[in-house]
Design a protein around this motif. Structure first.
Motif, short mmCIF file in Angstrom:
data_model
loop_
_atom_site.label_atom_id
_atom_site.label_comp_id
_atom_site.label_asym_id
_atom_site.label_seq_id
_atom_site.Cartn_x
_atom_site.Cartn_y
_atom_site.Cartn_z
N SER A 27 -37.80 -58.91 8.30
CA SER A 27 -38.85 -58.03 7.83
C SER A 27 -39.87 -58.83 7.03
N GLU A 30 -42.56 -58.33 0.92
CA GLU A 30 -43.67 -57.78 0.14
C GLU A 30 -44.23 -58.83 -0.82
N LEU A 74 -50.07 -57.79 12.41
CA LEU A 74 -49.85 -57.06 11.17
C LEU A 74 -51.14 -56.54 10.53
N PRO A 76 -53.47 -53.80 10.02
CA PRO A 76 -53.47 -52.35 10.28
C PRO A 76 -54.81 -51.82 10.76
N LYS A 80 -53.26 -49.97 15.68
CA LYS A 80 -52.72 -48.75 15.07
C LYS A 80 -51.28 -48.50 15.56
N PHE A 81 -50.41 -49.51 15.36
CA PHE A 81 -49.01 -49.36 15.74
C PHE A 81 -48.31 -48.37 14.82
N ASP A 82 -47.38 -47.62 15.40
CA ASP A 82 -46.44 -46.86 14.59
C ASP A 82 -45.65 -47.85 13.72
N LYS A 83 -45.36 -47.47 12.48
CA LYS A 83 -44.71 -48.38 11.54
C LYS A 83 -43.38 -48.89 12.08
N LYS A 84 -42.55 -47.99 12.63
CA LYS A 84 -41.23 -48.40 13.15
C LYS A 84 -41.38 -49.34 14.35
N ARG A 86 -43.94 -51.34 14.88
CA ARG A 86 -44.41 -52.61 14.33
C ARG A 86 -43.25 -53.43 13.76
N GLU A 87 -42.35 -52.74 13.02
CA GLU A 87 -41.19 -53.43 12.45
C GLU A 87 -40.27 -53.96 13.52
N SER A 88 -40.07 -53.18 14.59
CA SER A 88 -39.19 -53.62 15.69
C SER A 88 -39.77 -54.82 16.41
#
Length: 239
Positions: A27, A30, A74, A76, A80-84, A86-88
């Motif tokens: 991930s 931050e 990354l 934004p 406009k990827f869905d957050k999940k 994008r994480e995957s």
């Protein structure tokens, strides 16, 4: 082992960490350092969380080497990827790049040793060796295969035996033929338990030349006149 040199994304994917790659996700951190890719503290948390079934997240800074890829992914405002999703995608890409790091960093010997480990696990040396091989940790299996490679190419059996033995049992001392031409004396500062006995017997069977025997001393060293640390009352083994 020092952390220096082990803060790259390929490190969690090596045999030395022994965390299956499916058991953790990468991930974006931050807060991250501009000098290291991998948050080593997060990796220690993953190790401790395996037993408690918690989510295991490894935080990374992807911009040190892969900025061109991840500045785009990354951003934004651009995608406009869905957050999940994008994480995957991020997790999959970092796993892929880490594996690519490992592949590009390998030489011919590394590839041969990996194949030797697989062959032992498949029973190339017989079913008994196959079963006994399971007691070793992943990095120890690599050490054994490396010892075999060295023995087949440039080291004699005895030197290969010593090399493997010292890597598997670093807190040990090997005395060459103190009692006779056919005996080697070894002191191990380890518990004389079943697992350690099986490991010693495996190494003997794979590497020790025929005709040589081992005198083993577990935990307590035998007394050596003039060496005070070996002459403590109650801590001396009988030679």
């Amino acid at each position: 082992m020092e952390n220096k040199g082990y803060n790259y994304i390929w490190y969690p994917l090596t045999n030395f960490v022994e965390i299956p790659s499916n058991d953790f996700k990468f991930s974006v951190a931050e807060i991250f350092s501009p000098y290291t890719e991998l948050n080593l503290d997060a990796m220690n948390e993953v190790k401790s969380n395996l037993e408690s079934q918690k989510n295991n997240i490894l935080e990374v800074n992807p911009f040190i080497r892969f900025g061109e890829i991840f500045y785009e992914l990354l951003n934004p405002d651009k995608y406009k990827f869905d957050k999940k999703l994008r994480e995957s995608v991020f997790n999959i890409l970092i796993h892929f790049l880490g594996e690519l790091d490992l592949y590009l960093g390998q030489n011919k010997k590394d590839i041969i040793i990996k194949e030797m480990v697989k062959n032992i696990e498949k029973g190339a040396f017989g079913e008994k060796i196959k079963e006994d091989f399971k007691i070793f940790r992943e990095y120890e299996k690599v050490i054994i295969a490396d010892g075999l490679y060295c023995m087949y190419n440039y080291l004699d059996m005895l030197e290969s035996f010593k090399k493997v033995f010292k890597y598997i049992f670093p807190d040990s001392i090997i005395y060459d033929r103190l009692t006779s031409e056919t005996n080697i004396v070894i002191y191990l500062n380890y518990k004389n338990n079943k697992i350690n006995q099986l490991k010693v017997n495996f190494i003997k069977e794979m590497f020790l030349p025929l005709g040589l025997e081992i005198d083993l001393f577990w935990e307590k060293h035998f007394g050596v006149i003039g060496v005070d640390i070996t002459m403590r009352i109650g801590e001396i083994a009988i030679f």
